[in-house]
Design an enzyme around this catalytic site. Structure first.
Site, short mmCIF file in Angstrom:
data_model
loop_
_atom_site.label_atom_id
_atom_site.label_comp_id
_atom_site.label_asym_id
_atom_site.label_seq_id
_atom_site.Cartn_x
_atom_site.Cartn_y
_atom_site.Cartn_z
N VAL A 1 -5.13 -4.03 11.04
CA VAL A 1 -5.16 -5.65 11.39
C VAL A 1 -4.05 -6.04 12.45
CG1 VAL A 1 -4.49 -7.52 9.96
CG2 VAL A 1 -5.68 -5.69 8.83
N LYS B 1 -10.52 -4.92 -9.07
CA LYS B 1 -9.90 -3.67 -8.25
C LYS B 1 -9.77 -2.66 -9.06
CE LYS B 1 -7.28 -3.78 -4.23
NZ LYS B 1 -7.18 -4.59 -3.07
N1 LIG Z 1 -7.33 -3.79 6.23
C1 LIG Z 1 -7.84 -4.93 5.79
O1 LIG Z 1 -9.12 -5.35 6.04
C2 LIG Z 1 -6.99 -5.73 5.12
C3 LIG Z 1 -7.55 -6.86 4.51
C4 LIG Z 1 -6.58 -7.60 3.65
C5 LIG Z 1 -5.27 -7.41 3.76
N2 LIG Z 1 -4.75 -6.21 4.26
C6 LIG Z 1 -3.31 -5.98 4.16
O2 LIG Z 1 -2.84 -6.13 5.55
C7 LIG Z 1 -1.71 -5.04 5.66
C8 LIG Z 1 -2.05 -4.13 6.99
O3 LIG Z 1 -3.23 -3.42 6.64
P1 LIG Z 1 -3.85 -2.22 7.58
O4 LIG Z 1 -5.46 -2.19 7.17
O5 LIG Z 1 -3.50 -2.88 9.32
O6 LIG Z 1 -3.08 -0.95 7.43
P2 LIG Z 1 -2.51 -0.04 8.20
O7 LIG Z 1 -2.02 1.09 7.23
O8 LIG Z 1 -3.56 0.48 9.33
O9 LIG Z 1 -1.36 -0.55 9.21
C9 LIG Z 1 -0.12 -0.76 8.45
C10 LIG Z 1 0.99 -0.48 9.57
O10 LIG Z 1 2.23 -1.04 9.23
C11 LIG Z 1 3.33 -0.12 9.80
N3 LIG Z 1 4.43 0.01 8.59
C12 LIG Z 1 4.54 0.44 7.47
N4 LIG Z 1 5.87 0.12 7.16
C13 LIG Z 1 6.42 -0.77 8.22
C14 LIG Z 1 7.80 -1.25 8.53
N5 LIG Z 1 8.65 -1.36 7.59
N6 LIG Z 1 7.90 -1.79 9.62
C15 LIG Z 1 6.81 -1.98 10.55
N7 LIG Z 1 5.70 -1.43 10.49
C16 LIG Z 1 5.49 -0.51 9.21
C17 LIG Z 1 2.42 1.43 9.57
O11 LIG Z 1 2.94 2.29 10.36
C18 LIG Z 1 1.08 0.88 10.10
O12 LIG Z 1 0.88 1.10 11.30
C19 LIG Z 1 -1.43 -4.33 4.22
O13 LIG Z 1 -0.68 -4.92 3.69
C20 LIG Z 1 -2.85 -4.52 3.83
O14 LIG Z 1 -2.99 -4.32 2.39
C21 LIG Z 1 -5.77 -5.24 5.12
#
Ligand SMILES: NC(=O)c1ccc[n+]([C@@H]2O[C@H](COP(=O)([O-])OP(=O)(O)OC[C@H]3O[C@@H](n4cnc5c(N)ncnc54)[C@H](O)[C@@H]3O)[C@@H](O)[C@H]2O)c1
Length: 360
Positions: free
Chosen positions: A187, A83
């Protein structure tokens, strides 16, 4: 060895390689962490984040690169764990020269580390990084990339959740269950669609009004609640954390009503011991890095020349992997998070050892 400031006391002992990269003209300060290449070149994204200190950036890259080694091992990939972090506020300092400088450092590792998107970096950024290195994934489709990895991340989470549902209720479906989704970002919103298609009832929350508005418009049948505490104390069968890390901690676990936790967020367990707290409360926890591996499966496929159907097939196996881990946990009498770690370590040791066979 450290070029930014002193970082005495940080434990990088378990990592193969930690590289500090600096380019003063562009303001680039990056750290690339390679935890293990036992299974192949390290693969993991680049997080661009305004860390409070170099220590925080180093700690994050060490934790994240270790996590990727475990995730990639259980995803069945021929990749080790790595990473990178870029230390700075992406809104202010992200420029073409900075990203290209970073790309040159990635290239200098000669393929020991492949990068991808993470928090603060996007598909368009990887297209820029790719102008300096061939060791990059998560590029746009137009540039031969796999595009947005959240599509298969959400699909994989859904597969892992099906396995957890089968383990708990006897049938690999969420039909008729009430699933709480916290975080309706890239996601979460796709996961909601899979759940509704499967016949689940969905209750959801997000702090971002536009994320909520999108789901209200596309899926008006979803119940929106004001915050995560309301969500986890409501009558839900499954809790899917899809926002930030640390969703399961000493405050949330005691009030959880769900029988199953399976979600996309990374690092859901706030600290070691939470997995035991969950098990003691009779909550089945599908380990985060097992169920959210669809994204890295998607970007790993890009290295072979991206084929969505092949990547999707591989991501669908998250169902079997989760099922096997939950069974192993029962057999060994340990929480699923511990069983997952054991399996990942076994694959790294057994397959990694083969590299000691001399090739003439
Ligand atoms: N995108 C990927 O391919 C991927 C892969 C593996 C893991 N992840 C993990 O999945 C999670 C989501 O990723 P993503 O790509 O959807 O990110 P994203 O930033 O698109 O979505 C995250 C959402 O969570 C919301 N949020 C933040 N704090 C919050 C809270 N306290 N209560 C409710 N909602 C809240 C944000 O407003 C946002 O809409 C992250 O932890 C990321 O590390 C993502």
């Amino acid at each position: 060895m450290h070029v930014f400031t002193s970082t005495e006391g940080q434990d990088a002992a378990a990592h193969e390689q930690v590289v500090f990269c600096q380019d003063q003209q562009t303001g680039l300060k990056a750290i690339i962490g390679i935890y293990s290449t036992a299974l192949g070149p390290a693969l993991g994204g680049t997080r661009f984040y305004p860390y409070a200190s170099e220590e925080d950036a180093l700690r994050d890259v060490l934790d994240l690169s270790r996590g990727m080694a475990y995730k990639n091992a259980l995803a069945g990939l021929d990749h080790g764990g790595g990473k990178a972090v870029i230390w700075g506020d992406p809104q202010r300092v992200k420029t073409e020269p900075l990203l290209r400088a970073y790309g040159r450092f990635v290239q200098s590792l000669g393929g020991r580390y492949y990068t991808a998107c993470d928090v603060g970096t996007y598909v368009a950024d990887m297209d820029v990084v790719a102008r300096e290195t061939r060791y990059v994934t998560g590029r746009s489709r137009e540039h031969g990339g796999a595009g947005d990895s959240s599509i298969l991340t959400a699909f994989g989470v859904f597969q892992g959740m099906r396995a957890a549902a089968e383990h708990t209720w006897g049938s690999p479906t969420l039909a008729g269950r009430r699933v709480g989704v916290a975080g309706l970002g890239k996601v979460g919103k796709v996961l909601v669609r899979h759940l509704l298609d499967d016949g689940a009832k969905v209750v959801a929350t997000d702090v971002n009004e536009s994320a909520v508005a999108f789901v209200r418009q596309t899926h008006p049948q979803v119940d929106i609640v004001p915050d995560t505490t309301t969500l986890i104390t409501s009558d839900i069968d499954v809790y899917a954390p899809c926002a930030l890390g640390g969703a399961l901690d000493d405050d949330t676990v005691p009030i959880l009503r769900a029988k199953v936790v399976a979600g996309g967020a990374n690092n859901q367990l706030a600290h070691p011991g939470i997995e035991k707290l969950l098990a003691d409360r009779g909550v089945l926890y599908a380990p985060d890095y097992v169920v959210n591996a669809g994204g890295v499966i998607q970007v790993a496929d890009e290295i072979e020349g991206f084929n969505f159907e092949r990547a999707k097939l591989r991501a669908s196996r998250i169902y079997e992997t989760t099922r096997d881990i939950l069974r192993l946990a029962d057999t060994d009498g340990v929480p699923p998070a511990v069983a997952a770690d054991h399996l990942a370590e076994r694959r790294m040791a057994e397959v990694g050892r083969l590299r000691s066979i001399y090739l003439g």
